[in-house]
Design a protein around this motif. Sequence first.
Motif, PDB file in Angstrom:
ATOM      1  N   LEU A  12      11.462  19.982 -61.261  1.00 18.39           N
ATOM      2  CA  LEU A  12      10.633  20.097 -60.058  1.00 18.39           C
ATOM      3  C   LEU A  12      10.168  21.532 -59.826  1.00 18.39           C
TER       4      LEU A  12
ATOM      5  N   GLN B  36       6.328  22.985 -59.893  1.00 21.25           N
ATOM      6  CA  GLN B  36       5.828  23.663 -58.700  1.00 21.25           C
ATOM      7  C   GLN B  36       5.300  25.064 -59.046  1.00 21.25           C
TER       8      GLN B  36
ATOM      9  N   ARG C  17       6.337  18.976 -52.711  1.00 19.84           N
ATOM     10  CA  ARG C  17       7.201  19.434 -53.814  1.00 19.84           C
ATOM     11  C   ARG C  17       8.225  20.460 -53.322  1.00 19.84           C
TER      12      ARG C  17
END
Length: 644
Positions: A512, A516, A555
Amino acid sequence: MLTSSSENPSLQYLQDKHPRLCIFPVPSSPLHTLLIYRPPNCKNSLVNSKGKRTLPTMPPVISMPLPICLIENVEGNKLVVNKEAEKILLAISQPVVVIAIIGKYRTGKSYLMNKLAGSKTGFALGSSIQSKTKGIWMWCVPHPQNSGQTLILLDTEGLGDVEKGDCKNDAWIFSLAVLLSSAFVFNSLGTIDQQSMEQLHYVTELTKLIKLKSTEKKENTGEYKRFFPSFTWCVRDFTLLLEKDGKEITEDEYLLSSLEPKKGTDKLAKNYNLPRECILHFFHTHKCFVFDRPATKKKLQILETLEENELDEEFVKQAGKFYSYMISNSRVKTLEGGTEVTGRMLAVLTDSYVKAIQSGTVPCMENAVLALAEIENTGALQDALSKYECEMNKRVQRFPTETQQEFLNMHIECEKEAIKVFLGRSLNDKDQKYQRKMKEKIDNKMNEFSARNEKASRDLCRKLLQELSVTMENNVMAGEYSVPGGHKKYIMEKLRVMEAYNVRPGKGMKALEVIQEYMNEKKDIEAAIIQADETLTEKERQLAEERAQTENAERERQIMEQNNRDLQQSMEDQNRSFEQHKKMLMERMEQDRKMMQQQNELVISQKLKEQEMMMKAGFEDKIASLQEEIRALRNPPKSSCIVL
């Protein structure tokens, strides 16, 4: 560097005949060699990638073709530890059974020790009135019955050697034999009488020669029985009948009857009783063997060349009984609490005791164990840390882990193995000082591995994004999106990249964060594409920018939630780690408690026998003292609490 056996044809022949027997000559000592047997289940190669011989990681079974001097008696009055013998002991990681023999010179001590080694030769027998053994000689052989143990035989120079002229030196040899052994053998000629007791007068001085504690002014002499070895008296050239009051008695009964004190308080009675009381009081087990003369006087001069059928039949029979008893009943040397002593530990204890003697102080068992504990605990800490690193390195190929929990489970597994290693070697770790150090260092190592795990995830994710976004990057460079309708094309390609990225397994716990970071890097590019797309209305541009911001915020929220979960898991892991340390330490303490209890029960049984003998002799004051010691043994102080 360990050298090959090819330089010695005899050793090379032995190597060829027994390929699992690895031969390492002792440096600067050509007569002594380490024979290391590599068991069939030991897969470690003894030759490294450079072709050099290396020791296996499995604890080796070390044997020596010949004895070597362990403690040299320099100039008849100075004791020095032989460094080559010390190296041999330091290489032994197995528990050791240590049998020491002492007695007047020229009484046949060395013959019995050679018998225990399974050899006719080895320790010098000598055939004249001159004492052959100077200092303390050592012979390490695989235990004939217990494969996980090493048998160490100590042959001491004869007491009362007229050439030495220093009775104090004899006293130190005697005390060292007691301190180092788990089974103590006293060898004498004739019968057990007052004269032979006088040869054992050193036993009456043991409280002056050996201290148990460093602080107590008055020591509990009953504690000596817990730490001292078993006692076996070998009476050589015995010619009497084993009878008492007209009845046949056993050798053990002969010894115990000889140790019975006489009633009386005068000086003669005290001199008679003192050595007997000390033998009963200091040693936890008492055994006796009587031997006929092995051969005629002429044959005694060539004793080591004689076959068994050339020796006296009764002598051979008794020698066999002596061998069977000593091998079967001699226990592993232990410290307080039942901690088993390895060869490595025995080397440290030997050095501590000899240094104390040479400095003019009395060897203190507590101080020696404290010094040993520092060395062993430091080694245990390093061994545990190495074990943790080794186990984690085996799992590095599984990096990156998909979740933090998966990584923490790995850590817990490896930490458990490390704790086992630490507790298996640690000694007298007061307040778990070293175990706490170990946990701190393992936590630091865990953080290093965690960083490697995260880096593996980041590297994999960045590489994946780089591969997936090749088309998009090329289009940006070519200006494919800087045209009317270009933003829609860009969004479609971005969604394709993200979808392909999201469905790809094994990205690790930083997936993640990396996506991002990637999107943040592309934020300005997307903003420029929005502004360049003439087909978009102002309202559509605004919605596109808001949508990008919303995706970014979502996010960020997911990353924060994941970080919070990881933090919570890390905290739970710390608690789990603490409980694991505590549980395994409590199991170790319970084992120690049971071993101490067994040790106490053995000492109590011997003290009850001692009490019975004192009752027969009418020594009421000694009975009261013994009863107090027995009460203390039955109610030992509780173990210290866990402070991890």
